[in-house]
Scaffold this motif. Structure first.
Motif, mmCIF file in Angstrom:
data_model
loop_
_atom_site.group_PDB
_atom_site.id
_atom_site.type_symbol
_atom_site.label_atom_id
_atom_site.label_comp_id
_atom_site.label_asym_id
_atom_site.label_seq_id
_atom_site.Cartn_x
_atom_site.Cartn_y
_atom_site.Cartn_z
ATOM 1 N N PHE A 57 67.472 61.576 -35.644
ATOM 2 C CA PHE A 57 67.206 60.160 -35.433
ATOM 3 C C PHE A 57 66.856 59.907 -33.972
ATOM 4 O O PHE A 57 67.541 60.384 -33.075
ATOM 5 C CB PHE A 57 68.430 59.305 -35.792
ATOM 6 C CG PHE A 57 68.640 59.146 -37.257
ATOM 7 C CD1 PHE A 57 68.004 58.138 -37.960
ATOM 8 C CD2 PHE A 57 69.475 59.998 -37.951
ATOM 9 C CE1 PHE A 57 68.195 57.978 -39.320
ATOM 10 C CE2 PHE A 57 69.681 59.856 -39.305
ATOM 11 C CZ PHE A 57 69.035 58.836 -39.993
ATOM 12 N N ARG A 58 65.819 59.141 -33.748
ATOM 13 C CA ARG A 58 65.470 58.741 -32.383
ATOM 14 C C ARG A 58 66.319 57.533 -32.001
ATOM 15 O O ARG A 58 66.710 56.740 -32.859
ATOM 16 C CB ARG A 58 63.999 58.364 -32.305
ATOM 17 C CG ARG A 58 63.093 59.544 -32.437
ATOM 18 C CD ARG A 58 61.670 59.106 -32.348
ATOM 19 N NE ARG A 58 60.846 60.283 -32.261
ATOM 20 C CZ ARG A 58 59.699 60.314 -31.624
ATOM 21 N NH1 ARG A 58 59.237 59.237 -31.052
ATOM 22 N NH2 ARG A 58 59.002 61.420 -31.582
ATOM 23 N N PRO A 59 66.587 57.349 -30.728
ATOM 24 C CA PRO A 59 67.348 56.166 -30.305
ATOM 25 C C PRO A 59 66.677 54.890 -30.792
ATOM 26 O O PRO A 59 65.462 54.741 -30.697
ATOM 27 C CB PRO A 59 67.316 56.253 -28.777
ATOM 28 C CG PRO A 59 67.134 57.714 -28.505
ATOM 29 C CD PRO A 59 66.258 58.226 -29.610
ATOM 30 N N GLY A 60 67.489 53.999 -31.356
ATOM 31 C CA GLY A 60 66.976 52.740 -31.878
ATOM 32 C C GLY A 60 66.581 52.803 -33.338
ATOM 33 O O GLY A 60 66.275 51.780 -33.938
ATOM 34 N N SER A 61 66.614 53.985 -33.938
ATOM 35 C CA SER A 61 66.289 54.109 -35.369
ATOM 36 C C SER A 61 67.358 53.415 -36.197
ATOM 37 O O SER A 61 68.543 53.436 -35.857
ATOM 38 C CB SER A 61 66.240 55.578 -35.786
ATOM 39 O OG SER A 61 65.225 56.270 -35.139
ATOM 40 N N ASP A 140 72.197 56.592 -26.010
ATOM 41 C CA ASP A 140 72.751 57.811 -25.410
ATOM 42 C C ASP A 140 73.809 58.365 -26.366
ATOM 43 O O ASP A 140 73.730 58.135 -27.555
ATOM 44 C CB ASP A 140 73.322 57.519 -24.021
ATOM 45 C CG ASP A 140 74.240 56.302 -24.031
ATOM 46 O OD1 ASP A 140 74.804 55.982 -25.101
ATOM 47 O OD2 ASP A 140 74.399 55.666 -22.983
ATOM 48 N N ASP A 141 74.778 59.044 -25.869
ATOM 49 C CA ASP A 141 75.818 59.628 -26.724
ATOM 50 C C ASP A 141 76.915 58.640 -27.103
ATOM 51 O O ASP A 141 77.968 59.033 -27.583
ATOM 52 C CB ASP A 141 76.446 60.847 -26.027
ATOM 53 C CG ASP A 141 75.476 62.013 -25.966
ATOM 54 O OD1 ASP A 141 74.578 62.073 -26.824
ATOM 55 O OD2 ASP A 141 75.609 62.850 -25.057
ATOM 56 N N SER A 142 76.673 57.364 -26.871
ATOM 57 C CA SER A 142 77.684 56.364 -27.189
ATOM 58 C C SER A 142 77.750 56.138 -28.702
ATOM 59 O O SER A 142 77.020 56.737 -29.475
ATOM 60 C CB SER A 142 77.350 55.050 -26.474
ATOM 61 O OG SER A 142 76.116 54.549 -26.963
ATOM 62 N N THR A 143 78.630 55.253 -29.099
ATOM 63 C CA THR A 143 78.762 54.947 -30.520
ATOM 64 C C THR A 143 77.557 54.117 -30.971
ATOM 65 O O THR A 143 76.943 53.421 -30.162
ATOM 66 C CB THR A 143 80.062 54.157 -30.792
ATOM 67 O OG1 THR A 143 80.035 52.967 -30.021
ATOM 68 C CG2 THR A 143 81.279 54.973 -30.449
ATOM 69 N N PRO A 144 77.234 54.179 -32.246
ATOM 70 C CA PRO A 144 76.101 53.393 -32.751
ATOM 71 C C PRO A 144 76.312 51.900 -32.532
ATOM 72 O O PRO A 144 77.447 51.425 -32.489
ATOM 73 C CB PRO A 144 76.073 53.721 -34.242
ATOM 74 C CG PRO A 144 76.793 55.006 -34.373
ATOM 75 C CD PRO A 144 77.821 55.017 -33.277
ATOM 76 N N ASP A 186 66.523 44.625 -24.116
ATOM 77 C CA ASP A 186 66.793 45.449 -22.924
ATOM 78 C C ASP A 186 67.169 46.893 -23.250
ATOM 79 O O ASP A 186 66.846 47.798 -22.490
ATOM 80 C CB ASP A 186 67.907 44.805 -22.092
ATOM 81 C CG ASP A 186 67.524 43.419 -21.578
ATOM 82 O OD1 ASP A 186 66.314 43.116 -21.536
ATOM 83 O OD2 ASP A 186 68.445 42.660 -21.234
ATOM 84 N N GLN A 187 67.858 47.117 -24.345
ATOM 85 C CA GLN A 187 68.302 48.473 -24.643
ATOM 86 C C GLN A 187 67.397 49.208 -25.620
ATOM 87 O O GLN A 187 67.277 50.425 -25.549
ATOM 88 C CB GLN A 187 69.734 48.450 -25.197
ATOM 89 C CG GLN A 187 70.759 48.039 -24.179
ATOM 90 C CD GLN A 187 72.171 48.122 -24.723
ATOM 91 O OE1 GLN A 187 72.443 48.902 -25.621
ATOM 92 N NE2 GLN A 187 73.066 47.323 -24.185
ATOM 93 N N TYR A 188 66.793 48.497 -26.543
ATOM 94 C CA TYR A 188 66.040 49.157 -27.598
ATOM 95 C C TYR A 188 64.541 48.906 -27.546
ATOM 96 O O TYR A 188 63.832 49.236 -28.470
ATOM 97 C CB TYR A 188 66.582 48.742 -28.964
ATOM 98 C CG TYR A 188 67.936 49.300 -29.247
ATOM 99 C CD1 TYR A 188 68.087 50.630 -29.619
ATOM 100 C CD2 TYR A 188 69.087 48.522 -29.126
ATOM 101 C CE1 TYR A 188 69.332 51.160 -29.875
ATOM 102 C CE2 TYR A 188 70.338 49.056 -29.373
ATOM 103 C CZ TYR A 188 70.458 50.369 -29.751
ATOM 104 O OH TYR A 188 71.684 50.894 -30.005
ATOM 105 N N ASN A 189 64.052 48.332 -26.491
ATOM 106 C CA ASN A 189 62.623 48.042 -26.425
ATOM 107 C C ASN A 189 61.924 49.018 -25.502
ATOM 108 O O ASN A 189 62.319 49.412 -24.501
ATOM 109 C CB ASN A 189 62.401 46.616 -25.955
ATOM 110 C CG ASN A 189 60.994 46.150 -26.243
ATOM 111 O OD1 ASN A 189 60.182 46.880 -26.793
ATOM 112 N ND2 ASN A 189 60.736 44.931 -25.866
#
Length: 189
Positions: A57-61, A140-144, A186-189
């Motif tokens: 999964f890519r970040p933001g998926s 990053d490696d944080s929780t979803p 800010d985080q997922y764009n």
């Protein structure tokens, strides 16, 4: 040996040899074909290694979509895969409902969906409350990151087109819609 017997013996020998020939040709094909690693061919090795590390999964998926009393769905949970996902079905079975849920669940305004101007119109007929929950792959490696929008038919004014009908949560913390917009932008764009 009679000619009939000889032909039968030759035929039996050929039958015994055929599977071996087929096996050899299959082995030859396997040796000649490149191994499919399941990734798009235009990805470089760093990107492939990253996707292997995070499960593809890519970040933001979108990892999960949960719906309760939302349009055609009384209760449903979808877990898309890390690659191409398609939603198919007959007319009126809820394909667009899933897209609407994604938009509304991530803080979108109902008026942009072309279906209704009021979020309460997305509550299933005969129900008072609808829930949309969307889980995104972390950056990053944080929780979803889990976004939840609860739409209550009995909240919000008619004059305000149901603006007060929605309550937003981010990882179980109650937040304002602007906070959802901020995280998505800010985080997922």
């Amino acid at each position: 040996m009679s000619s009939r017997r000889r032909r039968r013996q030759v035929a039996e020998e050929e039958e015994e040899e055929e599977p071996e020939e087929e096996q050899l040709s299959a082995d030859e094909r396997a040796d000649n074909e490149e191994e499919d690693d399941g990734f798009d061919e235009d990805l470089d090795e760093d990107e492939k290694n990253y996707q292997r590390a995070v499960g593809g999964f890519r970040p933001g998926s979108i990892r999960r979509i949960k719906l309760e009393n939302f349009l055609t769905y009384s209760e449903a949970e979808f877990c898309p895969g890390p690659r191409l996902n398609m939603i198919v079905g007959a007319n009126g079975t809820g394909k667009s409902s899933i897209l609407n849920a994604i938009c509304l669940g991530l803080g979108g305004e109902p008026k942009h969906l072309g279906r209704a101007d009021d979020a309460r119109a997305f509550i299933q007929h005969g129900q008072d409350v609808a829930l949309i929950e969307i889980e995104l792959e972390p950056i990053d490696d944080s929780t979803p990151c889990i976004f939840r929008r609860v739409i209550d038919r009995n909240k919000g004014s008619e004059r305000g087109r149901g603006r007060g009908a929605s309550t937003f949560f981010l990882n179980n913390d109650k937040v304002k819609m602007e906070d959802i917009h901020s995280v998505v932008r800010d985080q997922y764009n």
